[in-house]
Design a protein around this motif. Structure first.
Motif, PDB file in Angstrom:
ATOM      1  N   SER A 184       0.749  -1.238  -0.002  1.00 33.74           N
ATOM      2  CA  SER A 184       0.165   0.062  -0.025  1.00 33.74           C
ATOM      3  C   SER A 184       0.902   1.158  -0.058  1.00 33.74           C
ATOM      4  O   SER A 184       0.809   2.401  -0.736  1.00 33.74           O
ATOM      5  CB  SER A 184      -0.910   0.042   1.242  1.00 33.74           C
ATOM      6  OG  SER A 184      -1.449   1.138   1.419  1.00 33.74           O
ATOM      7  N   LEU A 204       1.154   4.066  -3.072  1.00 31.09           N
ATOM      8  CA  LEU A 204       0.920   5.524  -2.805  1.00 31.09           C
ATOM      9  C   LEU A 204       2.061   6.143  -3.212  1.00 31.09           C
ATOM     10  O   LEU A 204       1.977   7.258  -3.642  1.00 31.09           O
ATOM     11  CB  LEU A 204       0.595   5.634  -1.303  1.00 31.09           C
ATOM     12  CG  LEU A 204      -0.704   5.305  -0.888  1.00 31.09           C
ATOM     13  CD1 LEU A 204      -0.977   5.102   0.806  1.00 31.09           C
ATOM     14  CD2 LEU A 204      -1.902   6.056  -1.644  1.00 31.09           C
ATOM     15  N   LEU A 241      -0.821  11.796   1.249  1.00 29.71           N
ATOM     16  CA  LEU A 241      -0.657  10.241   0.807  1.00 29.71           C
ATOM     17  C   LEU A 241       0.509   9.596   1.610  1.00 29.71           C
ATOM     18  O   LEU A 241       0.149   8.538   1.765  1.00 29.71           O
ATOM     19  CB  LEU A 241      -0.708  10.486  -0.709  1.00 29.71           C
ATOM     20  CG  LEU A 241      -1.825  11.006  -1.548  1.00 29.71           C
ATOM     21  CD1 LEU A 241      -1.539  11.035  -2.845  1.00 29.71           C
ATOM     22  CD2 LEU A 241      -2.918  10.212  -1.174  1.00 29.71           C
ATOM     23  N   LEU A 273      -0.415   8.228   4.852  1.00 32.57           N
ATOM     24  CA  LEU A 273      -1.898   7.778   5.065  1.00 32.57           C
ATOM     25  C   LEU A 273      -1.598   6.360   5.649  1.00 32.57           C
ATOM     26  O   LEU A 273      -2.487   6.012   6.682  1.00 32.57           O
ATOM     27  CB  LEU A 273      -2.312   7.535   3.549  1.00 32.57           C
ATOM     28  CG  LEU A 273      -4.029   6.920   3.705  1.00 32.57           C
ATOM     29  CD1 LEU A 273      -4.671   7.644   4.351  1.00 32.57           C
ATOM     30  CD2 LEU A 273      -4.162   6.747   1.994  1.00 32.57           C
ATOM     31  N   THR A 308      -3.623   5.337   9.036  1.00 31.93           N
ATOM     32  CA  THR A 308      -4.847   4.315   9.077  1.00 31.93           C
ATOM     33  C   THR A 308      -4.545   3.246  10.019  1.00 31.93           C
ATOM     34  O   THR A 308      -5.320   2.726  10.643  1.00 31.93           O
ATOM     35  CB  THR A 308      -4.812   3.371   7.513  1.00 31.93           C
ATOM     36  OG1 THR A 308      -3.558   2.990   7.256  1.00 31.93           O
ATOM     37  CG2 THR A 308      -5.319   4.396   6.657  1.00 31.93           C
ATOM     38  N   LEU A 340      -3.111   5.325  -6.426  1.00 34.96           N
ATOM     39  CA  LEU A 340      -3.398   5.925  -5.371  1.00 34.96           C
ATOM     40  C   LEU A 340      -4.425   5.293  -4.719  1.00 34.96           C
ATOM     41  O   LEU A 340      -4.757   4.994  -3.351  1.00 34.96           O
ATOM     42  CB  LEU A 340      -3.410   7.401  -5.192  1.00 34.96           C
ATOM     43  CG  LEU A 340      -2.330   8.212  -5.763  1.00 34.96           C
ATOM     44  CD1 LEU A 340      -2.576   9.647  -6.409  1.00 34.96           C
ATOM     45  CD2 LEU A 340      -1.248   8.072  -4.769  1.00 34.96           C
ATOM     46  N   LEU A 341      -5.714   5.129  -5.512  1.00 27.14           N
ATOM     47  CA  LEU A 341      -6.912   4.556  -4.939  1.00 27.14           C
ATOM     48  C   LEU A 341      -6.779   3.173  -4.378  1.00 27.14           C
ATOM     49  O   LEU A 341      -7.216   2.818  -3.440  1.00 27.14           O
ATOM     50  CB  LEU A 341      -8.144   4.553  -5.888  1.00 27.14           C
ATOM     51  CG  LEU A 341      -8.670   5.776  -6.341  1.00 27.14           C
ATOM     52  CD1 LEU A 341      -9.671   5.740  -7.637  1.00 27.14           C
ATOM     53  CD2 LEU A 341      -9.212   6.470  -5.352  1.00 27.14           C
ATOM     54  N   THR A 371      -4.874   3.162  -1.165  1.00 30.05           N
ATOM     55  CA  THR A 371      -5.752   3.707  -0.128  1.00 30.05           C
ATOM     56  C   THR A 371      -6.534   2.823   0.602  1.00 30.05           C
ATOM     57  O   THR A 371      -6.818   2.499   1.501  1.00 30.05           O
ATOM     58  CB  THR A 371      -6.675   4.680  -0.545  1.00 30.05           C
ATOM     59  OG1 THR A 371      -5.612   5.950  -1.093  1.00 30.05           O
ATOM     60  CG2 THR A 371      -7.359   5.756   0.523  1.00 30.05           C
ATOM     61  N   ALA A 428      -4.682  -0.041   2.401  1.00 29.70           N
ATOM     62  CA  ALA A 428      -4.275   0.259   3.619  1.00 29.70           C
ATOM     63  C   ALA A 428      -5.438   0.396   4.508  1.00 29.70           C
ATOM     64  O   ALA A 428      -5.340   0.013   5.467  1.00 29.70           O
ATOM     65  CB  ALA A 428      -3.598   1.829   3.729  1.00 29.70           C
ATOM     66  N   ALA A 429      -6.774   0.852   4.008  1.00 30.36           N
ATOM     67  CA  ALA A 429      -7.822   0.971   4.799  1.00 30.36           C
ATOM     68  C   ALA A 429      -8.286  -0.332   5.338  1.00 30.36           C
ATOM     69  O   ALA A 429      -8.774  -0.751   6.436  1.00 30.36           O
ATOM     70  CB  ALA A 429      -8.932   1.745   4.117  1.00 30.36           C
TER      71      ALA A 429
END
Length: 578
Positions: free
Chosen positions: A93, A97, A121, A124, A128, A430-431, A434, A437-438
């Protein structure tokens, strides 16, 4: 781009790991009744499962599956396996990023993208994990798990400024000559004093910014220092507000930093023009001494100089007169052309704005320049020097400043083809980064807590040692960059380290403080904060006031890592701080 294959491999591995974990979790164990089994005369013994994979039924092994379907375990080996898997996913992740940010920065350039969005970013993955450590469960559960977030926060700070800092010094070492590292020359081996790394002045500024960013850590600890625990919640709120304010200020600085650098470089060039004229005065010794007995510029000598320069004796110096004088100053050595130098002299001397300089303007202008040189001597030497040595030192100082402020980019800038397509790829990375990571921050935190329970090792130490390596994508890229053994790449590598630590103090800490305040958790991290302050202030002050680092400093930096762990252990478990 060479980075494409690496990114494709990262995406492939991420997808494979996701499918493996989710696929294995779908293999739910079906209960079998005793009536369906034939007895062999031996009492049945329930064997503990390595990893619980019951998807829709509660786990009988004592662990709780994250999201109700991700695997969990109560065994040490099983938790190590899951920490490796989830940690690697968090590392992917961070890499996604990082690569996506680099694509956007290359296409869109610095400014708001490079100064505001990309730092967010970059922080991030840490953010998280910290959120996951304090959002899940009730208040008691959050209070027990939030130590994972503090472990990551402290571990990231300490790891970057000790292990990575020292490793960069070892990987990027060059021969030191006159206290400056010589680019791509490494013939002295592991000489502790003869080898080292040099950086530019902007790297020192980044280190100073990092030191300033410890302010929120200090404020949040004040109630505990003065035994006023009733004010602890207020201190958390104030520190949160200051962290957000510092983040905004730091982002604005990042946005306008190229403009600031250009202004400082222009000023350094201006000082070099001053130095050229003052050196001319020094060579014209027949005119007399530049300073009177009481240390003031001698106006009589300056009037004689004006008459010498005024070749047609009309009482004025035109741009052509100045250009004829400047040609002999050898400004080409420092990339200043004669027209630029003439324009700067006119700007300083021509107070009447008539594009010519009379004797009065000439004397006043040179008086200002000599006084500036004298103040510079007092600032750097602590005393006023004799005129000849004063001008020599001023010339050396101006050359050094221009070299420090100048952008010595020796890397070829790769042209971006089909920028619209590249932007789409960057946004996709990037999506995906993210989302990964989330999705896996919470399972990673749960696994760290399960491992802590299984081994009786405090979760803080587990997260302190392991999680920074999982969430810091810049480790490998920083070492590769600094291994090119150039001042430019070393400066970029160390600036990235200081920037990451700064973002950890302002943005990641803001997330942590906001979590503590909103959930009304207890702030009880004195030993952890003390370690952060010690490491950051020591390393920050070293990097703030010097630009060359001999190799022996790498040993000092790396040694700070185990000492930090030892200090937290002694304070918490010997002196009972926590």
């Amino acid at each position: 781009m060479a980075i494409k294959k690496d990114v494709a491999l990262q995406l492939f591995l991420a997808v494979v790991l996701l499918l493996l974990i989710l696929g294995s979790s779908g293999q739910s164990s079906q209960p079998v009744s005793d009536d369906d089994l034939a007895s062999d005369g031996v009492p049945s013994v329930r064997r503990p499962s390595f990893i619980s994979l019951n998807r829709f039924s509660s786990s009988s092994s004592g662990c709780e599956e994250t999201y109700g379907f991700l695997p969990c375990t109560t065994t040490v080996v099983g938790n190590i396996f899951l920490i490796v898997v989830y940690g690697y996913l968090m590392f992917l992740s961070a890499k996604l990023l990082s690569h996506g940010s680099e694509f956007l920065l290359q296409i869109l350039g610095p400014g708001i993208i490079g100064g505001f969005f990309l730092p967010i970013l970059g922080a991030l993955p840490d953010a998280t994990i910290i959120l996951a450590s304090g959002l899940s469960g009730d208040k008691e559960t959050a209070q027990s798990q939030v130590s994972v977030g503090m472990g990551l926060l402290a571990g990231s700070n300490v790891m970057l400024l000790t292990i990575l800092w020292g490793s960069c010094l070892i990987a990027g070492k060059c021969d030191l000559e006159n206290s400056v590292a010589v680019d791509q020359q490494d013939t002295k081996g592991f000489s502790l004093t003869g080898s080292g790394v040099s950086t530019d002045i902007w790297t020192s500024y980044a280190a100073r910014t990092m030191v300033i960013s410890v302010i929120p850590f200090i404020i949040v600890q004040l109630p505990l220092v003065f035994n006023a625990t009733s004010l602890s919640r207020l201190a958390v709120l104030i520190s949160f507000i200051i962290s957000i304010s510092l983040f905004v200020a730091y982002s604005l600085y990042q946005i306008f930093q190229p403009w600031i650098q250009k202004r400082k470089l222009a000023y350094a060039k201006h000082k070099h023009v001053m130095s050229g004229f003052l050196k001319y005065l020094r060579r014209s010794s027949s005119l007399g001494k530049l300073f009177t007995a009481n240390g003031e510029p001698d106006k009589v000598v300056l009037q004689k100089l004006f008459k010498t320069v005024d070749q047609n004796s009309d009482g004025y110096l035109t741009m052509n007169d100045l250009r004829a004088l400047i040609i002999g100053f050898q400004f080409e050595e420092v990339d200043i052309d004669s027209d630029e130098a003439v324009a700067q002299v006119m700007k300083d001397f021509d107070t009447s704005h008539d594009t010519q300089i009379d004797e009065s303007e000439f004397v006043k202008g040179f008086t200002r320049w000599l006084n500036k040189a004298k103040r510079a001597a007092i600032m750097h030497q602590g005393r006023t020097l004799q005129s000849i040595r004063l001008l020599n030192d001023f010339d050396l100082e101006t050359r050094r400043e221009k070299e420090l402020f100048e952008d010595k980019s020796d890397e070829a800038v790769e042209k971006v083809e089909n920028p619209r397509s590249q932007i789409s790829k960057a946004v996709f990375m990037l999506l995906l980064g993210t989302i990964v990571a989330a999705a896996f921050a919470d399972p990673l935190v749960d696994t760290v807590n399960n491992f802590s329970t299984a081994t009786s090792i405090p979760s803080f130490f587990v997260s302190f040692v392991i999680l920074p390596f999982a969430s810091s994508s810049e480790i490998v890229s920083t070492l590769i960059s600094v291994s090119k053994k150039r001042l430019r790449t070393a400066s970029l590598a160390y600036s990235e380290i200081y920037g990451s630590v700064t973002m950890s103090s302002i943005l990641t800490l803001a997330v942590f403080l906001g979590l503590v305040y909103i959930r009304n958790l207890t702030w009880d991290f004195s030993s952890e904060v003390l370690v952060i302050l010690i490491v950051r202030i020591v390393m920050g002050n070293i990097a703030s006031f010097r630009t060359t680092f001999p190799l022996w400093m790498s040993l000092m930096a790396i040694l700070l890592y185990p000492l930090s762990l030892l200090l937290v252990f002694i304070l918490n478990y010997v002196f009972g701080w926590s």
